[in-house]
Design a protein around this motif. Structure first.
Motif, PDB file in Angstrom:
ATOM      1  N   ALA A 179       0.884  -1.129  -0.028  1.00  0.00           N
ATOM      2  CA  ALA A 179      -0.039   0.061   0.000  1.00  0.00           C
ATOM      3  C   ALA A 179       0.741   1.197   0.069  1.00  0.00           C
ATOM      4  CB  ALA A 179      -0.790  -0.224   1.188  1.00  0.00           C
ATOM      5  N   ALA A 180       0.360   2.360  -0.717  1.00  0.00           N
ATOM      6  CA  ALA A 180       1.154   3.525  -0.593  1.00  0.00           C
ATOM      7  C   ALA A 180       1.164   4.085   0.687  1.00  0.00           C
ATOM      8  CB  ALA A 180       0.615   4.437  -1.874  1.00  0.00           C
ATOM      9  N   GLY A 181       2.090   4.863   0.912  1.00  0.00           N
ATOM     10  CA  GLY A 181       2.307   5.665   2.159  1.00  0.00           C
ATOM     11  C   GLY A 181       3.020   4.892   3.330  1.00  0.00           C
ATOM     12  N   VAL A 182       3.457   3.725   2.853  1.00  0.00           N
ATOM     13  CA  VAL A 182       4.080   3.007   4.089  1.00  0.00           C
ATOM     14  C   VAL A 182       5.541   3.191   4.416  1.00  0.00           C
ATOM     15  CG1 VAL A 182       5.039   0.492   4.785  1.00  0.00           C
ATOM     16  CG2 VAL A 182       2.577   0.703   3.610  1.00  0.00           C
ATOM     17  N   TYR A 183       5.937   3.650   5.539  1.00  0.00           N
ATOM     18  CA  TYR A 183       7.455   4.194   5.671  1.00  0.00           C
ATOM     19  C   TYR A 183       7.725   3.559   7.268  1.00  0.00           C
ATOM     20  CZ  TYR A 183       4.493   7.112   8.964  1.00  0.00           C
ATOM     21  OH  TYR A 183       3.611   7.545   9.892  1.00  0.00           O
ATOM     22  N   GLY A 184       8.997   3.685   7.112  1.00  0.00           N
ATOM     23  CA  GLY A 184       9.714   2.957   8.341  1.00  0.00           C
ATOM     24  C   GLY A 184       9.972   3.903   9.461  1.00  0.00           C
ATOM     25  N   LYS A 185      10.310   3.191  10.815  1.00  0.00           N
ATOM     26  CA  LYS A 185      10.600   4.095  11.948  1.00  0.00           C
ATOM     27  C   LYS A 185      12.124   3.968  12.023  1.00  0.00           C
ATOM     28  CE  LYS A 185       6.586   5.432  13.209  1.00  0.00           C
ATOM     29  NZ  LYS A 185       6.052   6.620  13.607  1.00  0.00           N
ATOM     30  N   PHE A 186      12.791   4.958  12.625  1.00  0.00           N
ATOM     31  CA  PHE A 186      14.216   4.710  12.578  1.00  0.00           C
ATOM     32  C   PHE A 186      14.808   5.520  13.980  1.00  0.00           C
ATOM     33  CE2 PHE A 186      12.879   5.327   8.382  1.00  0.00           C
ATOM     34  CZ  PHE A 186      13.791   4.517   7.670  1.00  0.00           C
ATOM     35  N   TYR A 187      15.717   4.856  14.439  1.00  0.00           N
ATOM     36  CA  TYR A 187      16.712   5.423  15.696  1.00  0.00           C
ATOM     37  C   TYR A 187      17.858   5.742  15.110  1.00  0.00           C
ATOM     38  CZ  TYR A 187      19.116   5.823  20.166  1.00  0.00           C
ATOM     39  OH  TYR A 187      19.798   6.129  21.077  1.00  0.00           O
ATOM     40  N   LEU A 188      18.141   7.050  15.383  1.00  0.00           N
ATOM     41  CA  LEU A 188      19.534   7.363  14.694  1.00  0.00           C
ATOM     42  C   LEU A 188      20.467   7.945  16.147  1.00  0.00           C
ATOM     43  CD1 LEU A 188      18.105   7.225  12.058  1.00  0.00           C
ATOM     44  CD2 LEU A 188      19.796   9.062  11.457  1.00  0.00           C
ATOM     45  N   ALA A 218      25.014  17.266  10.813  1.00  0.00           N
ATOM     46  CA  ALA A 218      24.827  15.988  11.083  1.00  0.00           C
ATOM     47  C   ALA A 218      25.338  15.429  12.442  1.00  0.00           C
ATOM     48  CB  ALA A 218      25.110  15.267   9.967  1.00  0.00           C
ATOM     49  N   ASN A 219      26.713  15.723  12.631  1.00  0.00           N
ATOM     50  CA  ASN A 219      27.423  15.458  13.786  1.00  0.00           C
ATOM     51  C   ASN A 219      26.970  15.916  15.096  1.00  0.00           C
ATOM     52  OD1 ASN A 219      29.273  13.732  12.175  1.00  0.00           O
ATOM     53  ND2 ASN A 219      30.741  15.359  11.935  1.00  0.00           N
ATOM     54  N   SER A 220      26.453  17.189  14.999  1.00  0.00           N
ATOM     55  CA  SER A 220      25.897  17.736  16.198  1.00  0.00           C
ATOM     56  C   SER A 220      24.584  17.251  16.604  1.00  0.00           C
ATOM     57  CB  SER A 220      25.978  19.407  16.089  1.00  0.00           C
ATOM     58  OG  SER A 220      25.051  19.674  14.963  1.00  0.00           O
ATOM     59  N   ASP A 221      23.847  16.793  15.465  1.00  0.00           N
ATOM     60  CA  ASP A 221      22.448  16.283  15.892  1.00  0.00           C
ATOM     61  C   ASP A 221      22.110  15.063  14.752  1.00  0.00           C
ATOM     62  OD1 ASP A 221      19.827  15.671  16.216  1.00  0.00           O
ATOM     63  OD2 ASP A 221      18.928  17.553  15.808  1.00  0.00           O
ATOM     64  N   ASN A 222      22.140  13.851  15.164  1.00  0.00           N
ATOM     65  CA  ASN A 222      22.043  12.776  14.272  1.00  0.00           C
ATOM     66  C   ASN A 222      20.642  12.726  13.532  1.00  0.00           C
ATOM     67  OD1 ASN A 222      23.973   9.768  14.547  1.00  0.00           O
ATOM     68  ND2 ASN A 222      24.787  11.848  14.784  1.00  0.00           N
ATOM     69  N   THR A 223      19.578  13.420  14.255  1.00  0.00           N
ATOM     70  CA  THR A 223      18.309  13.551  13.856  1.00  0.00           C
ATOM     71  C   THR A 223      17.802  14.671  13.173  1.00  0.00           C
ATOM     72  OG1 THR A 223      17.325  14.093  15.911  1.00  0.00           O
ATOM     73  CG2 THR A 223      17.732  11.763  15.627  1.00  0.00           C
ATOM     74  N   SER A 224      18.880  15.441  12.939  1.00  0.00           N
ATOM     75  CA  SER A 224      18.608  16.958  12.124  1.00  0.00           C
ATOM     76  C   SER A 224      18.076  16.628  10.850  1.00  0.00           C
ATOM     77  CB  SER A 224      19.554  17.832  12.147  1.00  0.00           C
ATOM     78  OG  SER A 224      20.677  17.317  11.108  1.00  0.00           O
ATOM     79  N   SER A 225      17.381  17.819  10.059  1.00  0.00           N
ATOM     80  CA  SER A 225      16.926  17.561   8.905  1.00  0.00           C
ATOM     81  C   SER A 225      18.179  17.239   7.835  1.00  0.00           C
ATOM     82  CB  SER A 225      16.084  18.799   8.493  1.00  0.00           C
ATOM     83  OG  SER A 225      16.775  20.015   8.579  1.00  0.00           O
ATOM     84  N   ALA A 257      10.258  14.237   8.817  1.00  0.00           N
ATOM     85  CA  ALA A 257      11.169  13.259   9.319  1.00  0.00           C
ATOM     86  C   ALA A 257      10.748  12.836  10.756  1.00  0.00           C
ATOM     87  CB  ALA A 257      12.649  13.774   9.481  1.00  0.00           C
ATOM     88  N   GLN A 258       9.947  13.806  11.543  1.00  0.00           N
ATOM     89  CA  GLN A 258       9.593  13.609  13.061  1.00  0.00           C
ATOM     90  C   GLN A 258       8.528  12.513  12.882  1.00  0.00           C
ATOM     91  OE1 GLN A 258      11.288  14.945  15.511  1.00  0.00           O
ATOM     92  NE2 GLN A 258      12.494  15.863  13.528  1.00  0.00           N
ATOM     93  N   ASN A 259       7.983  12.061  11.989  1.00  0.00           N
ATOM     94  CA  ASN A 259       6.854  11.010  11.764  1.00  0.00           C
ATOM     95  C   ASN A 259       7.625   9.646  11.710  1.00  0.00           C
ATOM     96  OD1 ASN A 259       4.405  12.655  11.857  1.00  0.00           O
ATOM     97  ND2 ASN A 259       4.594  12.808   9.558  1.00  0.00           N
ATOM     98  N   MET A 260       8.930   9.849  11.367  1.00  0.00           N
ATOM     99  CA  MET A 260       9.693   8.627  11.148  1.00  0.00           C
ATOM    100  C   MET A 260      10.748   8.262  12.270  1.00  0.00           C
ATOM    101  SD  MET A 260      10.500   8.464   7.184  1.00  0.00           S
ATOM    102  CE  MET A 260       9.333   8.385   6.098  1.00  0.00           C
ATOM    103  N   LEU A 261      11.186   9.248  12.991  1.00  0.00           N
ATOM    104  CA  LEU A 261      12.236   9.277  14.019  1.00  0.00           C
ATOM    105  C   LEU A 261      11.514   8.988  15.396  1.00  0.00           C
ATOM    106  CD1 LEU A 261      14.333  12.185  12.818  1.00  0.00           C
ATOM    107  CD2 LEU A 261      15.046   9.811  12.710  1.00  0.00           C
ATOM    108  N   VAL A 262      12.233   8.043  16.104  1.00  0.00           N
ATOM    109  CA  VAL A 262      11.911   7.904  17.442  1.00  0.00           C
ATOM    110  C   VAL A 262      13.174   8.251  18.457  1.00  0.00           C
ATOM    111  CG1 VAL A 262      10.553   5.769  16.749  1.00  0.00           C
ATOM    112  CG2 VAL A 262      12.692   5.295  17.368  1.00  0.00           C
ATOM    113  N   ALA A 263      12.650   8.418  19.605  1.00  0.00           N
ATOM    114  CA  ALA A 263      13.785   8.750  20.808  1.00  0.00           C
ATOM    115  C   ALA A 263      14.501   7.608  21.286  1.00  0.00           C
ATOM    116  CB  ALA A 263      13.152   9.419  21.544  1.00  0.00           C
ATOM    117  N   LYS A 264      14.013   6.467  21.349  1.00  0.00           N
ATOM    118  CA  LYS A 264      14.545   5.444  22.003  1.00  0.00           C
ATOM    119  C   LYS A 264      14.759   4.188  21.204  1.00  0.00           C
ATOM    120  CE  LYS A 264      13.600   1.901  25.881  1.00  0.00           C
ATOM    121  NZ  LYS A 264      12.564   1.338  26.523  1.00  0.00           N
TER     122      LYS A 264
END
Length: 510
Positions: A320-329, A351-358, A370-377
């Motif tokens: 299905a269209a719109g499927v995306y992953g979840k990421f911890y960086l 990038a080095n100062s913030d692995n989750t930056s845009s 990106a915030q829909n995909m990134l997780v904090a843990k």
């Protein structure tokens, strides 16, 4: 007379006949050396690492432990006795060792179809074993492959990977670990593994996929497609690929985003163009402590200094269209070399100062942030992450130990040196440049791997040289001692031998 009688009596007491020929005391020829060694019961191998240094989701793969030993004595690929194809096509638990080193010119794909196998490339003499022409494909459960070179090349004009093992649906094949292998000169990807369960690829060098070669799509110098449920890819070096360093497969083929669970950690990625690492439509991903080093092509192609480009599925892959992953960086590092442009340097520092930056993590779809995909843990895909190092420490150790590093060849030596110095030395003959090649003729080729036969005697054909068995109290005339547990409670005698050949090549061992 009395004196003579006394002498004969004394000799009789000592067990010596006065009229017999004196000889040296006889050893007990029936004594088996390992009788003096402890005999341990076979352990539960599902709780013991495949070998010291095995980590990740495939850590407890058992391979061919306790099984039949097959000795490769010929570099032919006709399936006759003594060839690698003959050993691989056997069934049952089996360990493949080598009494010959050199190039095996495959006549077709070499497919591992039967479960429960260990291929111990570290036992090969000379420069080791190198496969050319076709793919080494893993299509079985419970597989250990160590210290094998797969340098495919373009001589047979076939479009394929150097080594692979993938399935379109889960659970796929189970329990696979690829360790200290070197893959290069593919006409598709160098090393693609996805759709499997409990899979590890560790300490490998994946380099120089052929860019402008014979691929139907044209330029296709790609590193690999990686995925799994779960799967761990750690301490690998990916160098000189135009793209897919790696591409994370996601659930595009399986439609099981809940199953896709991947750790990408402590890898070194050098000299990529285009997007580099990307993909992962559906699934859970830890991208941790990897070391990214933009190469000479970065400035000319305006390569972005980012850790990952996440894709959102468009529904074109039976999903299905719109499927995306979840990421911890976390802990990823971008090398900030002096020859980067101002904009690239700014990207790297951000990038080095913030692995989750845009800048570090970009979504290739403006409708989803990106915030829909990134997780904090971190996703606890594994129960043990103690093998992980900082990106900087992993960088040093990968350059020391990755690939077939017990006998580093000219190719891996050059790749490591170029990675360390941020340079390149080879040009493609069909338009590629900056370290990207188009044929193995642009590199060293296979001439280095001359045929060598082992000079060590193995009287009983159990995979252990006589001299080593004698030194360790085993019987060189007893083939059955290969599968016994005399020297260790955890590993068979044969495993102790093959593991001893590569001690010191795992910096992360406690």
């Amino acid at each position: 007379m009395k004196k003579l009688w006394l002498i004969n009596t004394m000799l009789a007491i000592l067990g010596i006949s006065a009229c017999s020929e004196q000889t040296e005391p006889q050893a007990n020829d029936d004594k088996i050396p390992e009788e003096s060694l402890p005999v341990y019961p076979a352990p539960d191998r599902t709780t013991i690492p495949a070998f010291p240094g095995a980590e990740g989701a495939g850590k407890f793969t058992t391979g061919g432990a306790e099984g039949t030993v097959y000795v490769v004595t010929s570099l032919k690929d006709d399936g006759s006795e003594g060839t690698l194809r003959w050993a691989i096509e056997k069934s049952g638990k089996r360990t493949v060792v080598f009494a010959v080193g050199g190039v095996i010119a495959l006549t077709k794909q070499l497919v591992i179809k039967n479960d429960d196998i260990t291929i111990a490339g570290q036992t090969a003499p000379g420069a080791g074993i190198c496969l050319k022409n076709y793919t080494l494909r893993v299509n079985a459960n419970n597989v250990i492959i160590r210290f094998i070179r797969c340098r495919m090349g373009d001589e047979c004009k076939t479009e394929d990977d150097s080594m692979n093992g993938y399935q379109s649906s889960y659970p796929g094949k189970k329990n696979i670990i690829i360790d200290h292998c070197s893959m290069s000169w593919s006409t598709d990807e160098c090393a693609s593994f996805y759709g499997n369960t409990n899979m590890t690829m560790q300490w490998c060098i994946v380099s120089e996929s052929l860019t402008n070669s014979i691929h139907v799509k044209g330029g296709h110098g790609y590193g690999g497609l990686w995925g799994g449920s779960p799967a761990t890819f750690h301490h690998n070096l990916l160098a000189h690929h135009s793209n897919r360093t790696p591409r994370l497969c996601g659930s595009r083929y399986s439609n099981r985003a809940d199953m896709e669970q991947v750790d990408l950690c402590n890898n070194v990625i050098y000299n990529w163009s285009s997007e580099g690492a990307y993909g992962a439509q559906g699934g859970s991903y830890n991208i941790m402590n990897n070391y990214y080093k933009p190469g000479p092509i970065a400035a000319s192609k305006k390569v972005h200094c980012r850790f990952f480009t996440a894709y959102v599925d468009d529904g074109a892959n039976n999903q299905a269209a719109g499927v995306y992953g979840k990421f911890y960086l976390s802990g990823n590092y971008m090398d900030t070399r002096s020859d980067l442009s101002e904009s690239q340097l700014a990207e790297a520092e951000a990038a080095n100062s913030d692995n989750t930056s845009s800048t570090a993590f970009v979504v290739k779809n403006n409708e989803i942030s990106a915030q829909n995909m990134l997780v904090a843990k971190r996703f606890d895909i594994l129960s043990d992450y103690s093998f992980m190092q900082s990106a900087q420490d992993a960088y040093e150790d990968v350059l020391k130990y990755a690939g077939v590093s017990n006998k580093r060849d000219l190719v891996d030596t050059r790749i490591v040196n170029e990675t360390r110095t941020g340079t390149y030395s080879r040009e493609g003959s069909n338009g590629s440049s900056y370290g990207f090649i188009d044929t193995q003729k642009d590199a060293e080729g296979w001439d280095e791997y001359v045929e060598v036969h082992s000079s060590e005697v193995d009287s009983d054909g159990d995979g252990m040289p006589d001299i080593w068995e004698e030194q360790n109290g085993l019987n060189p005339a007893d083939k059955s001692d290969a599968v016994k547990y005399n020297l260790s409670k955890d590993y068979t005698n044969l495993e102790i031998y093959i593991n001893s050949l590569v001690e010191g090549l795992y910096s992360t061992l406690k």
